[in-house]
Design a protein around this motif. Sequence first.
Motif, mmCIF file in Angstrom:
data_model
loop_
_atom_site.group_PDB
_atom_site.id
_atom_site.type_symbol
_atom_site.label_atom_id
_atom_site.label_comp_id
_atom_site.label_asym_id
_atom_site.label_seq_id
_atom_site.Cartn_x
_atom_site.Cartn_y
_atom_site.Cartn_z
ATOM 1 N N ILE A 252 0.849 -1.192 0.000
ATOM 2 C CA ILE A 252 0.000 0.000 0.000
ATOM 3 C C ILE A 252 0.884 1.241 0.000
ATOM 4 O O ILE A 252 1.795 1.369 0.827
ATOM 5 N N TYR A 253 0.611 2.148 -0.934
ATOM 6 C CA TYR A 253 1.358 3.400 -1.052
ATOM 7 C C TYR A 253 0.419 4.553 -0.738
ATOM 8 O O TYR A 253 -0.642 4.689 -1.354
ATOM 9 N N MET A 254 0.791 5.379 0.215
ATOM 10 C CA MET A 254 -0.004 6.533 0.602
ATOM 11 C C MET A 254 0.739 7.812 0.223
ATOM 12 O O MET A 254 1.932 7.935 0.510
ATOM 13 N N LEU A 255 0.030 8.752 -0.427
ATOM 14 C CA LEU A 255 0.637 10.051 -0.717
ATOM 15 C C LEU A 255 -0.351 11.151 -0.378
ATOM 16 O O LEU A 255 -1.561 10.988 -0.561
ATOM 17 N N ALA A 256 0.164 12.235 0.160
ATOM 18 C CA ALA A 256 -0.702 13.328 0.599
ATOM 19 C C ALA A 256 0.110 14.603 0.729
ATOM 20 O O ALA A 256 1.347 14.572 0.819
ATOM 21 N N GLY A 257 -0.607 15.724 0.739
ATOM 22 C CA GLY A 257 0.023 17.009 0.996
ATOM 23 C C GLY A 257 -0.107 17.376 2.463
ATOM 24 O O GLY A 257 -1.149 17.142 3.078
ATOM 25 N N ALA A 258 0.940 17.948 3.009
ATOM 26 C CA ALA A 258 0.915 18.331 4.427
ATOM 27 C C ALA A 258 -0.069 19.461 4.695
ATOM 28 O O ALA A 258 -0.473 19.674 5.842
ATOM 29 N N MET A 259 -0.472 20.176 3.649
ATOM 30 C CA MET A 259 -1.432 21.267 3.796
ATOM 31 C C MET A 259 -2.790 20.907 3.182
ATOM 32 O O MET A 259 -3.538 21.786 2.764
ATOM 33 N N ASP A 260 -3.100 19.632 3.173
ATOM 34 C CA ASP A 260 -4.376 19.155 2.650
ATOM 35 C C ASP A 260 -5.411 19.118 3.767
ATOM 36 O O ASP A 260 -5.282 18.323 4.706
ATOM 37 N N PRO A 261 -6.460 19.945 3.693
ATOM 38 C CA PRO A 261 -7.462 19.955 4.762
ATOM 39 C C PRO A 261 -8.294 18.673 4.815
ATOM 40 O O PRO A 261 -8.849 18.337 5.863
ATOM 41 N N VAL A 262 -8.405 17.957 3.688
ATOM 42 C CA VAL A 262 -9.185 16.717 3.679
ATOM 43 C C VAL A 262 -8.567 15.693 4.640
ATOM 44 O O VAL A 262 -9.267 14.980 5.345
#
Length: 322
Positions: A252-262
């Motif tokens: 499983i690969y997770m990617l996200a932005g540190a400034m993502d309000p979701v």
Amino acid sequence: MSNNQNEQQTTQLTVVSDDGVKLFVHVWPCKQDQVIGWVHIMHGLGDHGARYHDTAQWLNSLGFHVSADDHRGHGLTGVEQGHVGHMADHNGWHKCLQDQTLIMHTLAQQWPQPLFVLGHSMGGSMATHWLQLKGRNWPQLRAAILSGSHYGAPWLFRIASGIAALERARQGRHGHSALVDKLTLGQFNNRIHPKRTVKDWVCTVPEIVDAYIADPLAGHLLSNQFWFDYLQGLADLSEPDGMLQIPNALPIYMLAGAMDPVGKYGKDVAVLHKALRLSGKQDITCQVYPQGRHEMLNEVNKQQVRADLSAWLMQYVVKGAA
């Protein structure tokens, strides 16, 4: 199933669900001699599959077939239904999950390559729930990618679904609740200063935000029944017993932005990562990008995001697959 070709070399398939809904699926067949895999994309809330054209073309260049459906109440499927923003009058979330199984089963008949499921935002939740229900019985499945996902306590989602139920009783299934919108999407722009648009939270790239706002099939209002079904689905998939159903060995690969309000600015990403670990998952990679917002695959540093994802993908493909 039927298909038609558009000028951008994207094929649109239609698959009819068990209850008669015509589901539109965008597919980008890889034209290379060696196709090494297939990526199926589950899009987000107020989103649609055609918005992933740029990502799909990049994946094509790596040797992957790509598919992305328009969920019920979204995109061309929602237009065909006659009610964009409304999945179904009853049990819409679980019908969407059944649709994913039907769509992937249909495409698997022509694409035998290893399958990578990529879910973005709501689609990440949908992918997680689908993995819980079908992951152990899908031999073609190789790995999963969760982009811009969120996760929380089941009881919190059940309280929220109760609010949606009250608004449904007040306004009807197809009604649009200002209260529910304020409690969910309405807070996403709060930390951005100065604000250029009401959708700045989507991405730091102005052209992406402007295209999203101008897109008649993106960012639309969502019905009370939609919110009830979706929030109930989030509660169900967040139960510890549900997480136990995902195969422990599945990468499983997770990617996200540190400034993502979701993802609550990284907090939900960490909680989801922990939940996966506690449920026994053995192969989890997590990338959180500083200053990134919700759509990391469209962000200003998307070349780095792509490079990181590509390096991970290549660990799990079979070179030279037909």
